[in-house]
Design a protein around this motif. Structure first.
Motif, PDB file in Angstrom:
ATOM      1  N   VAL A  76       5.485 -11.078   1.174  1.00  0.00           N
ATOM      2  CA  VAL A  76       5.497 -10.662  -0.235  1.00  0.00           C
ATOM      3  C   VAL A  76       4.430  -9.602  -0.481  1.00  0.00           C
ATOM      4  O   VAL A  76       4.685  -8.568  -1.114  1.00  0.00           O
ATOM      5  CB  VAL A  76       5.277 -11.881  -1.172  1.00  0.00           C
ATOM      6  CG1 VAL A  76       5.396 -11.457  -2.631  1.00  0.00           C
ATOM      7  CG2 VAL A  76       6.287 -12.986  -0.860  1.00  0.00           C
ATOM      8  N   ALA A  77       3.233  -9.843   0.056  1.00  0.00           N
ATOM      9  CA  ALA A  77       2.117  -8.904  -0.154  1.00  0.00           C
ATOM     10  C   ALA A  77       2.462  -7.511   0.392  1.00  0.00           C
ATOM     11  O   ALA A  77       2.218  -6.492  -0.271  1.00  0.00           O
ATOM     12  CB  ALA A  77       0.849  -9.435   0.503  1.00  0.00           C
ATOM     13  N   ASN A  78       3.092  -7.465   1.580  1.00  0.00           N
ATOM     14  CA  ASN A  78       3.484  -6.175   2.167  1.00  0.00           C
ATOM     15  C   ASN A  78       4.468  -5.442   1.264  1.00  0.00           C
ATOM     16  O   ASN A  78       4.363  -4.233   1.062  1.00  0.00           O
ATOM     17  CB  ASN A  78       4.132  -6.365   3.547  1.00  0.00           C
ATOM     18  CG  ASN A  78       3.121  -6.836   4.574  1.00  0.00           C
ATOM     19  OD1 ASN A  78       1.911  -6.699   4.364  1.00  0.00           O
ATOM     20  ND2 ASN A  78       3.591  -7.403   5.669  1.00  0.00           N
ATOM     21  N   MET A  79       5.420  -6.198   0.741  1.00  0.00           N
ATOM     22  CA  MET A  79       6.420  -5.589  -0.134  1.00  0.00           C
ATOM     23  C   MET A  79       5.759  -5.052  -1.411  1.00  0.00           C
ATOM     24  O   MET A  79       6.045  -3.938  -1.854  1.00  0.00           O
ATOM     25  CB  MET A  79       7.497  -6.625  -0.478  1.00  0.00           C
ATOM     26  CG  MET A  79       8.631  -6.110  -1.353  1.00  0.00           C
ATOM     27  SD  MET A  79       8.275  -6.056  -3.141  1.00  0.00           S
ATOM     28  CE  MET A  79       8.166  -7.798  -3.519  1.00  0.00           C
ATOM     29  N   LEU A  80       4.860  -5.829  -1.987  1.00  0.00           N
ATOM     30  CA  LEU A  80       4.199  -5.417  -3.236  1.00  0.00           C
ATOM     31  C   LEU A  80       3.373  -4.148  -3.006  1.00  0.00           C
ATOM     32  O   LEU A  80       3.458  -3.189  -3.780  1.00  0.00           O
ATOM     33  CB  LEU A  80       3.308  -6.544  -3.768  1.00  0.00           C
ATOM     34  CG  LEU A  80       4.045  -7.801  -4.279  1.00  0.00           C
ATOM     35  CD1 LEU A  80       3.041  -8.932  -4.550  1.00  0.00           C
ATOM     36  CD2 LEU A  80       4.861  -7.516  -5.533  1.00  0.00           C
TER      37      LEU A  80
END
Length: 422
Positions: free
Chosen positions: A332-336
């Motif tokens: 999720v963090a990478n996508m954000l």
């Protein structure tokens, strides 16, 4: 009773049902339980229209060889009362002793209300209306026909006793909510779900995310460490795996994790933690033709934003949990970060909006065909919903609902990037 190679467990202990079956092909699991658990010989099948033309349906019918006494192809979205009484009459006339559903949301809700209608001889729209729990119902006879759900989406209705069905005369969706309602067994088969249209699968996943998020943000005294932990577990199973599924639809492990995430989302309900305005407004968007999961995609970011702006420190502290969970998941963090969202300056509404966008789902009312002309009626209907007053910032006036609806009207980018942070 479990079959060889099957994981068989209670979905929401201590509730005595439903049980959940995983690990076997849905046809094998269903045939086993029809025979051994329910000892049924007159099975009535409710199958979604799209699945009824596929090999999956044919193989299930074959697996239940000779026991199928009736088949209903499709129940319309939001479960019109007319469909319910039609199916109930058919189930009654064919003397069925078990209902099996193969498909998503509307069939699941429909079967619950059908079972109630059969038990109470409610075979007309007028009769059915008297059992709506919104209208101070009379005494009811408990449901007697057990139900097996084989879901092909993540909408999660199979874990709740509540069935929603719509009176087409008023376009209002009513609750039918009795302890004897609901299914006895849910069969989860991730391989079956690969044939579900991507759009249906992902938007229903966002619906389950909505359960977790509104559960974690609730200001109710019923929200405690235990309820928070199941909502958190659900969120961690759902969001990263939905992002995986979007990029790799054939990944069965991710799909099973999402299905298990839905169970956690529904376990949150057992604590009686109330939902908020995303659910409340969503219920009333349904009858206007907006899909179950689409309502969450469109409303949840704006409801979070509204609560952040108008809430006190306590409300923001609950929202911080969402931020902490999502940022700590690498996928999720990478996508954000890839979408230019910064950890210190974004609120939970921004994060949910980014997830919705990444999944390719609609992010505004206009994208689902709801224009400014509908907002007043929508706000009016929403004020009757039980989840409006339990929003973290309680909504006691129609103008508050209208404010949220106006925030959700257009895609976020056209509102000048992030909505304001007061």
């Amino acid at each position: 009773m479990a079959a060889k190679g099957e994981q068989y467990f209670l979905a929401v202990p201590p509730n005595p049902r439903p049980h959940v079956s995983t690990g076997l092909a849905f046809t094998t699991a269903c045939a086993h339980h029809v025979e051994n658990t329910f000892k049924a010989s007159r099975v009535y099948m409710i199958v979604s229209k799209s699945i009824s033309g596929t090999e999956n349906f044919v193989s299930l019918e074959k697996a239940l060889s000779g026991k199928v006494v009736g088949v209903r192809r499709g129940i319309r979205q939001h479960v019109p009362w007319d469909d319910v009484v039609e199916v109930a009459k058919d189930v009654h006339d064919r003397d069925a002793d078990l209902i099996v559903t193969l498909g998503a949301g509307s069939l699941t809700d429909g079967a619950k209300v059908v079972s109630l209608a059969v038990a109470n001889n409610a075979f007309t729209v007028e009769d059915l209306g008297t059992f709506s729990t919104d209208e101070n119902p009379k005494d009811v006879k408990p449901c007697t026909i057990p139900i097996i759900n084989i879901p092909t989406s993540l909408s999660g209705g199979e874990y709740s006793i509540n069935g929603g069905a719509t009176d087409l005369r008023t376009h209002r969706k009513h609750s039918f909510n009795y302890p004897s309602m609901g299914c006895s067994l849910v069969i989860l088969d991730p391989a079956l779900s690969i044939s579900t249209p991507e759009y249906v699968w992902l938007q229903s996943g966002v619906r389950a995310v909505d359960h977790c998020v509104e559960g974690l943000c609730s200001m109710s005294p019923k929200a405690n460490e235990e309820s928070d932990s199941v909502c958190e577990k659900g969120l961690r199973l759902l969001v990263p795996n939905l992002l995986v599924t979007k990029n790799n639809p054939g990944n069965e492990e991710a799909r099973l994790n999402e299905m298990l995430g839905v169970i956690e989302a529904m376990r949150g309900h057992k604590f009686g933690v109330p939902m908020g305005a995303s659910h409340g407004i969503g219920h009333q968007l349904g009858p206007l033709g907006v899909g179950h999961g689409e309502t969450s995609c469109v409303m949840l970011p704006s409801v979070m934003e509204y609560n952040y702006q108008h809430g006190d420190e306590g409300v923001r502290k609950r929202q911080q949990k969402i931020l902490d969970i999502l940022w700590s998941e690498p996928t999720v963090a990478n996508m954000l970060e890839g979408n230019g969202i910064e950890k210190g300056t974004s609120n939970a509404g921004d994060l949910i909006a980014a997830i919705v966008k990444e999944l390719g789902m609609p992010g505004s009312l206009e994208e689902v065909g709801i224009g400014p002309d509908k907002l007043d009626m929508l706000a009016e209907n929403s004020m009757h919903d039980r989840w409006i007053p339990t929003n973290p910032v309680p909504m006691t006036d129609k103008s508050q609902v209208l404010e949220v609806l106006n925030m959700a009207l257009k895609p976020r980018a056209s509102q000048g990037g992030h909505a304001c942070h007061h």
